[in-house]
Design an enzyme around this catalytic site. Structure first.
Site, mmCIF file in Angstrom:
data_model
loop_
_atom_site.group_PDB
_atom_site.id
_atom_site.type_symbol
_atom_site.label_atom_id
_atom_site.label_comp_id
_atom_site.label_asym_id
_atom_site.label_seq_id
_atom_site.Cartn_x
_atom_site.Cartn_y
_atom_site.Cartn_z
ATOM 1 N N ASN A 210 1.010 -1.058 -0.239
ATOM 2 C CA ASN A 210 0.233 -0.010 0.292
ATOM 3 C C ASN A 210 0.727 1.205 0.459
ATOM 4 O O ASN A 210 1.694 0.969 0.484
ATOM 5 C CB ASN A 210 -1.066 -0.181 1.350
ATOM 6 C CG ASN A 210 -1.907 -0.943 1.352
ATOM 7 O OD1 ASN A 210 -2.738 -1.066 -0.129
ATOM 8 N ND2 ASN A 210 -2.180 -1.386 2.582
ATOM 9 N N ASP A 279 -4.031 -5.994 2.602
ATOM 10 C CA ASP A 279 -5.047 -7.240 2.964
ATOM 11 C C ASP A 279 -5.019 -8.268 1.984
ATOM 12 O O ASP A 279 -5.781 -9.026 3.020
ATOM 13 C CB ASP A 279 -6.212 -6.459 2.709
ATOM 14 C CG ASP A 279 -7.144 -4.676 3.182
ATOM 15 O OD1 ASP A 279 -7.308 -5.038 4.173
ATOM 16 O OD2 ASP A 279 -7.351 -4.223 1.984
ATOM 17 N N LYS A 289 12.407 -15.149 -9.381
ATOM 18 C CA LYS A 289 11.788 -14.295 -10.303
ATOM 19 C C LYS A 289 10.709 -14.382 -11.375
ATOM 20 O O LYS A 289 11.418 -15.596 -12.013
ATOM 21 C CB LYS A 289 12.835 -13.046 -10.970
ATOM 22 C CG LYS A 289 12.319 -12.100 -11.499
ATOM 23 C CD LYS A 289 13.364 -10.832 -11.894
ATOM 24 C CE LYS A 289 12.860 -10.066 -12.538
ATOM 25 N NZ LYS A 289 13.572 -9.049 -13.194
ATOM 26 N N ASP A 307 -6.825 -9.198 9.680
ATOM 27 C CA ASP A 307 -7.255 -7.979 10.084
ATOM 28 C C ASP A 307 -6.276 -7.468 11.591
ATOM 29 O O ASP A 307 -7.296 -8.431 12.829
ATOM 30 C CB ASP A 307 -8.745 -7.389 9.764
ATOM 31 C CG ASP A 307 -9.036 -6.189 10.161
ATOM 32 O OD1 ASP A 307 -8.251 -5.694 11.326
ATOM 33 O OD2 ASP A 307 -9.879 -5.841 9.894
ATOM 34 N N LYS A 338 -16.744 1.996 9.357
ATOM 35 C CA LYS A 338 -15.165 0.728 9.567
ATOM 36 C C LYS A 338 -15.255 0.807 11.725
ATOM 37 O O LYS A 338 -15.502 -0.140 12.087
ATOM 38 C CB LYS A 338 -14.834 1.069 9.873
ATOM 39 C CG LYS A 338 -12.933 0.663 9.017
ATOM 40 C CD LYS A 338 -12.267 1.338 7.957
ATOM 41 C CE LYS A 338 -12.639 0.784 6.255
ATOM 42 N NZ LYS A 338 -11.412 1.614 5.656
HETATM 43 O O1 C5P Z 1 -7.528 -1.386 5.846
HETATM 44 P P1 C5P Z 1 -9.268 -0.554 6.788
HETATM 45 O O2 C5P Z 1 -9.417 0.665 6.402
HETATM 46 O O3 C5P Z 1 -9.667 -1.855 6.766
HETATM 47 O O4 C5P Z 1 -7.875 -0.119 8.045
HETATM 48 C C1 C5P Z 1 -8.712 0.765 9.120
HETATM 49 C C2 C5P Z 1 -8.061 -0.392 10.237
HETATM 50 O O5 C5P Z 1 -7.675 -1.316 10.189
HETATM 51 C C3 C5P Z 1 -6.989 -0.024 10.442
HETATM 52 O O6 C5P Z 1 -6.082 1.240 11.924
HETATM 53 C C4 C5P Z 1 -5.454 0.065 10.355
HETATM 54 O O7 C5P Z 1 -4.192 0.116 10.439
HETATM 55 C C5 C5P Z 1 -6.180 -1.031 10.399
HETATM 56 N N1 C5P Z 1 -6.658 -2.967 9.958
HETATM 57 C C6 C5P Z 1 -5.641 -4.002 10.257
HETATM 58 N N2 C5P Z 1 -5.010 -5.210 9.738
HETATM 59 C C7 C5P Z 1 -5.284 -5.268 8.742
HETATM 60 C C8 C5P Z 1 -6.194 -4.012 8.087
HETATM 61 C C9 C5P Z 1 -6.345 -3.126 8.370
HETATM 62 O O8 C5P Z 1 -5.356 -3.869 12.254
HETATM 63 N N3 C5P Z 1 -5.129 -6.398 7.998
#
Ligand code: C5P
Length: 397
Positions: A210, A279, A289, A307, A338
């Protein structure tokens, strides 16, 4: 105006090439509303002129113990009494030696000796002078006396040598001055922060990631540290130094970040998840490679990453959890959704195009009471406002 607006600081400049950075420091302090006075040693005036410092501080500059502008001839008392902090940048080996020995033969050393306020030194000298046992003894003695040391840093020196002794950059000293004045809103709290992106390998050279500079997460780590917290920062691959005084754990992938968080979370009271975690990851990254070949399209087999924030928030006795959301549209709607989905008390949301890689940002906080716009500002300033909001929520709990 930042958290240091209205604070009364005296900037002392001793002899050293790094004195040019003091001009920048004066500019930063004045710009942020600090009431600044400048005093210089005779050697200091050889490197940067009192005229420059007067123009930057907007105040007369003092260099002489016998300055006729001070009516009672007590410049050392007059100039130090109303100050809340004296910062010496650069602090030469000679000046550090004088202070450690209690010598007070010129205006600046007399000011330091007669002060009632805190003293911060930003050493600047050749690596061998810094390593010299006499310097090290002097530094240890001053530390024991409660003097705050800002640096020095390691790196290239003006003399052409490399090593410890380089003065911190003006911005870094400014950051430490801000920290000195920050209210200790999180004193004794243990804060765990994730920052930066994660990198998910496709093959040995390619990754899924990202866009994230890590600047916001690092700013939050600094603000929490300045508020008196013990901070652990789990950082994805970013090109940022420090922050000083923070335990930093470097990781690459989301799974590594998850493992580091799992390990650290039992010892934390507050978890602030600023990281832009990927994600998905590639199910089976290629060990060699991938060659371009003739195919017009390439399919990657992806699986979901854990997550991390949702996992922490779902623990039996979770720390106070704060999430970050970067959205490209419908900020409030997505942010509230969220926050509810991850079951966290506080979520900080921003629009991606306003934040990415920049030093400024614009953030709105969402909690049970609704939306709280923090407005637009430097990431450091917004991080401080976020810490204030967290401290206020913890106080009413
Ligand atoms: O990607 P998203 O918008 O869901 O991220 C929202 C929050 O969740 C952020 O604080 C991000 O650091 C956290 N997050 C996480 N693990 C993930 C995706 C997001 O801790 N796999």
């Amino acid at each position: 105006m930042t958290g240091v607006g209205g604070r009364r600081v005296l900037l002392g400049i001793t002899g050293g090439v790094a004195a040019y950075k003091a001009a920048d420091l004066a500019r930063l302090l004045v710009k942020s509303g600090v009431d600044l006075r400048v005093a210089m040693t005779e050697a200091g005036t050889r490197f940067v002129t009192p005229v420059t410092m007067q123009a930057l501080s907007g105040q007369p500059v003092y260099t002489d113990l016998w300055d006729p502008r001070i009516p009672d001839n007590m410049a050392h008392i007059e100039l130090s009494r109303d100050r809340e902090l004296i910062v010496i940048a650069p602090a030469s080996a000679d000046f550090i030696g004088k202070l450690a020995g209690g010598l007070a033969g010129d205006l600046l050393s007399t000011l330091c000796s007669a002060r009632r306020c805190a003293l911060m030194l930003a050493p600047a000298m050749n690596v061998e002078m810094w390593r010299n046992p006499a310097t090290q003894r002097n530094v240890a003695a001053l530390r024991d006396d409660g003097v705050i040391f800002a640096g020095p840093a390691d790196g290239d020196q003006a003399c052409g040598e490399t090593g410890m002794g380089r003065m911190l950059e003006a911005g870094e000293i400014f950051d430490l001055i801000q920290g000195f004045f920050a209210p200790r809103l999180l004193q004794g709290r243990r804060v765990l922060i994730t920052a930066g992106p994660t990198e998910e390998p496709i093959d040995p050279v390619r990754v899924i990631t990202n866009s994230s500079s890590g600047k916001m997460g690092f700013a939050v780590a600094r603000a929490a540290r300045d508020a008196g917290a013990r901070v652990t920062l789990v950082a994805g691959p970013v090109s940022l130094d420090g922050p000083a005084g923070v335990i930093r754990i470097n990781v690459r992938t989301a799974e590594e970040m998850f493992a580091a968080v799992q390990n650290a979370v039992p010892d934390c009271d507050i978890f602030i998840s600023v990281a832009a975690v990927a994600d998905y990851r590639v199910k089976r990254p290629a060990t060699q490679k991938i060659k371009k070949g003739n195919q017009r399209a390439l399919t990657l087999d992806l699986e979901e990453n854990p997550d991390i924030l949702a996992w922490v928030a779902a623990r039996p006795r979770p720390p106070f959890c704060v999430g970050f959301a970067a959205e490209s549209e419908n900020l409030a709607e997505h942010a509230m959704e969220k926050r509810a989905k991850k079951r966290i008390p506080l979520l900080a949301a921003n629009l991606v195009h306003e934040a990415l890689g920049a030093d400024d940002n614009s953030i709105t906080l969402f909690d049970d009471r609704g939306a709280h716009p923090l407005g637009r500002g430097a990431k450091g300033e917004l991080a401080r406002r976020l810490v204030e909001h967290i401290a206020a929520m913890l106080d009413v709990k």
